[in-house]
Write a protein that holds these residues in place. Structure first.
Motif, PDB file in Angstrom:
ATOM      1  N   ILE A  60     -29.820   7.255  28.813  1.00  0.00           N
ATOM      2  CA  ILE A  60     -30.757   6.291  28.224  1.00  0.00           C
ATOM      3  C   ILE A  60     -31.925   7.013  27.547  1.00  0.00           C
ATOM      4  O   ILE A  60     -32.354   8.077  27.978  1.00  0.00           O
ATOM      5  CB  ILE A  60     -31.302   5.286  29.273  1.00  0.00           C
ATOM      6  N   MET A  62     -35.840   6.608  26.782  1.00  0.00           N
ATOM      7  CA  MET A  62     -36.857   5.835  27.495  1.00  0.00           C
ATOM      8  C   MET A  62     -38.274   6.198  27.102  1.00  0.00           C
ATOM      9  O   MET A  62     -38.543   7.292  26.612  1.00  0.00           O
ATOM     10  CB  MET A  62     -36.665   6.028  28.999  1.00  0.00           C
ATOM     11  N   LEU A  75     -41.295   3.004  34.218  1.00  0.00           N
ATOM     12  CA  LEU A  75     -40.407   2.927  33.057  1.00  0.00           C
ATOM     13  C   LEU A  75     -40.889   1.773  32.180  1.00  0.00           C
ATOM     14  O   LEU A  75     -40.858   0.617  32.585  1.00  0.00           O
ATOM     15  CB  LEU A  75     -38.970   2.685  33.537  1.00  0.00           C
ATOM     16  N   PHE A  78     -36.554   1.033  27.752  1.00  0.00           N
ATOM     17  CA  PHE A  78     -35.370   1.898  27.769  1.00  0.00           C
ATOM     18  C   PHE A  78     -34.239   1.234  26.996  1.00  0.00           C
ATOM     19  O   PHE A  78     -34.193   0.013  26.850  1.00  0.00           O
ATOM     20  CB  PHE A  78     -34.933   2.218  29.206  1.00  0.00           C
TER      21      PHE A  78
END
Length: 249
Positions: A60, A62, A75, A78
């Motif tokens: 991914i 991100m 996070l 993403f």
């Protein structure tokens, strides 16, 4: 302490449910090495499919709120960095991915960037994704070649005199010099084959489920000699089930 928004690419190793709708994600990233992330609200029913992007071994891209003093980073955004990754459900690739992710979760400890390691892992996931044949042996190939980046790749050559791989010394040795940690001859020969093989030729390595299991047990033993506290790899049981159900693999 300062914090910033950082962009990086990461490989998901493991996730843990947190609260009602969040996940804690352990990933190996290009710019930070191993990292723990809080993915807030990703299990929310209004956003189906978001949590699926965070399955083990997914790559991914991100954005994170990064603060060096914090144990778990946030996070922010993403997306899949490989949109074609595992689009068609494939039980063998799925089981192999689970094993690879768990192995990495247990052995990668550095919380600092390691570009050669990241590049190797990224390429390995790409290879598995693109491989049409030989996928049932890919985790064996991967476990052997990962040792290069962990610092204990086997040395020496397998030949008629040196036909036992000794896990303690990390070398192929004569039978008389083999320690209790030596691999049997058949597994030692397979190790030598996998060390010198390109992944495109994995389909030419003919193994049944029992041979795969035996070799995997031996290579994990080799890891455990060199990495204290590594523990048991649970996904090996999943691999055994999948391979006994998929006779042709």
């Amino acid at each position: 302490a300062w914090s910033m928004i950082a962009k990086t690419t990461g490989i998901v190793l493991h996730t843990l449910r947190y609260g009602e709708s969040s996940l804690i994600v352990h990933a190996y990233t290009e710019h930070f090495g191993r990292i723990s992330l809080m993915a807030k609200g990703v299990r929310n029913e209004k956003k189906p499919g978001r949590a699926a992007l965070l399955q083990p071994l997914r790559i991914i891209s991100m954005e994170i709120y990064y603060k060096p003093s914090r144990e778990i980073q946030i996070l922010k955004e993403f997306a899949s960095a490989l949109p074609e990754q595992f689009q068609l459900p494939d039980p063998v690739k799925g089981a192999v991915s689970l094993f690879m992710a768990e192995l990495l979760y247990k052995v990668l400890r550095e919380e600092e960037p390691n570009e050669p390691m990241f590049r190797f892992l990224y390429q390995s996931v790409l290879q598995l994704n693109r491989l049409q044949k030989g996928t049932a042996n890919y985790h064996l190939f991967f476990a052997v070649h990962l040792t290069k980046y962990l610092g204990f790749f086997p040395s020496g050559n397998f030949d008629e005199y040196h036909c036992f791989f000794d896990g303690t010394s990390g070398k192929f040795v004569e039978q008389l010099k083999a320690s209790v940690n030596a691999m049997p001859q058949e597994e030692s020969a397979l190790l030598a084959t996998l060390m010198n093989l390109s992944p495109q030729n994995l389909e030419n390595v003919y193994l049944n489920g029992i041979q795969r299991s035996r070799f995997l047990d031996e290579i994990i033993k080799f890891y455990q000699i060199h990495l204290e506290g590594m523990g048991k790899i649970r996904s090996i049981d999943v691999l055994r089930e999948v391979f006994s159900a998929n006779r042709e693999s």
